[in-house]
Scaffold this active site. Sequence first.
Site, PDB file in Angstrom:
ATOM      1  N   GLU A 127     -30.259  22.941 -22.442  1.00 49.09           N
ATOM      2  CA  GLU A 127     -30.916  23.980 -23.265  1.00 49.09           C
ATOM      3  C   GLU A 127     -31.450  25.164 -22.464  1.00 49.09           C
ATOM      4  OE1 GLU A 127     -33.849  21.877 -25.604  1.00 49.09           O
ATOM      5  OE2 GLU A 127     -32.316  20.864 -26.785  1.00 49.09           O
ATOM      6  N   ASN A 169     -25.521  21.049 -21.318  1.00 51.70           N
ATOM      7  CA  ASN A 169     -25.704  20.562 -22.695  1.00 51.70           C
ATOM      8  C   ASN A 169     -26.625  21.513 -23.459  1.00 51.70           C
ATOM      9  OD1 ASN A 169     -25.361  18.248 -24.584  1.00 51.70           O
ATOM     10  ND2 ASN A 169     -27.570  17.962 -24.336  1.00 51.70           N
ATOM     11  N   HIS A 205     -26.698  18.955 -33.781  1.00 48.39           N
ATOM     12  CA  HIS A 205     -27.727  18.591 -34.764  1.00 48.39           C
ATOM     13  C   HIS A 205     -27.525  19.489 -35.985  1.00 48.39           C
ATOM     14  CE1 HIS A 205     -29.876  16.042 -31.965  1.00 48.39           C
ATOM     15  NE2 HIS A 205     -29.922  17.013 -31.077  1.00 48.39           N
ATOM     16  N   GLU A 234     -25.172  14.699 -29.286  1.00 49.76           N
ATOM     17  CA  GLU A 234     -26.393  14.273 -30.003  1.00 49.76           C
ATOM     18  C   GLU A 234     -26.190  14.397 -31.511  1.00 49.76           C
ATOM     19  OE1 GLU A 234     -29.908  16.259 -28.445  1.00 49.76           O
ATOM     20  OE2 GLU A 234     -29.167  16.145 -26.392  1.00 49.76           O
ATOM     21  N   ASP A 236     -26.131  14.397 -35.281  1.00 51.44           N
ATOM     22  CA  ASP A 236     -26.772  13.908 -36.505  1.00 51.44           C
ATOM     23  C   ASP A 236     -26.567  14.967 -37.572  1.00 51.44           C
ATOM     24  OD1 ASP A 236     -28.840  15.726 -35.735  1.00 51.44           O
ATOM     25  OD2 ASP A 236     -30.188  14.121 -35.119  1.00 51.44           O
TER      26      ASP A 236
END
Length: 301
Positions: A127, A169, A205, A234, A236
């Site tokens: 990030e 990432n 996400h 990650e 979701d």
Amino acid sequence: ASTLGSAAAAQGRYFGTAVAAYKLSDSVYSGILNREFNSVTPENEMKWDATEPTQGTFSYTSADTIVNRAITNGQKIRGHALAWHSQQPSWAQSLSGTTLRNAMVNHVTQVATHYKGKIDSWDVVNEAFADGSTGARRDSNLQRTGDDWIEVAFRTARAADPAAKLCYNDYNTDGVNAKSTAVYNMVVDFKARGVPIDCVGFQSHFNSASPLPSDYQSNLQRFANLGVDVQITELDIEGSGTAQANSYSTAVKACLAVTRCNGITVWGIRDSDSWRASGTPLLFDANGNPKQAYTAALTAL
Ligand code: XIL
């Protein structure tokens, strides 16, 4: 194949999940983990605040629990994350300049050395870019040590564990946009100058405000074309029922359509394990039963 991990393996991929060490004694949780997944990412246990709570004193107990268990079960391990603006110990938050840079380098060296030979892919930097249209770096204490902090972290990680794949990432980089293009340009630059980078992670996400982008696959492909692996790290997806199931199917198929997309990780097992404050973004319900989204993901593999 009848599980996510075995179906992904048949396609030359892994299917992983974030794991929290304190949940491993829950037999429903660990039962699903053993059955379905062939990769794990420690959800918090490898972060800077967890692994170096006091400067120079390293604490690996919780992360080691996850790592040793994964090795026993033949699961790959994604290391997460060596250098990040968030979840820093308070001592690091108060540092700046050369002192912080040296502390970051020592942290990367120590943690990557501790896990040397055990990590499939490391999120070396997490990030580091800003949201929005500027394509700029995110302001942080690490960024204020100089633009080269990212490449220094990657070179340091490579020296400590030459066998691990080294990833950048981020989130909001899942489609083609100013932020993902800034990351893309960094990868171009790193490749041109020989900075070691092997993979880019796309957190993925998704929710109604930030849905699965229509150009997800083509964005993964443009990074793969630079000569790096890409991974969904990650995943979701907020929602329920058929709409959620279709989004999971689309995400899985996007990865499979990109030769260098070598793995998918969901950010938790049951809806009740999710980091999100509310909602039902994962593949298993709170009782550990597979959802429609699970069947869709498995069918897409
Ligand atoms: C989250 C964890 O899931 C939470 O338990 C923790 O409180 C905060 O961090 N991007 C990342 C992950 O890279 O490390 C974050 O994990 C979720 C967003």
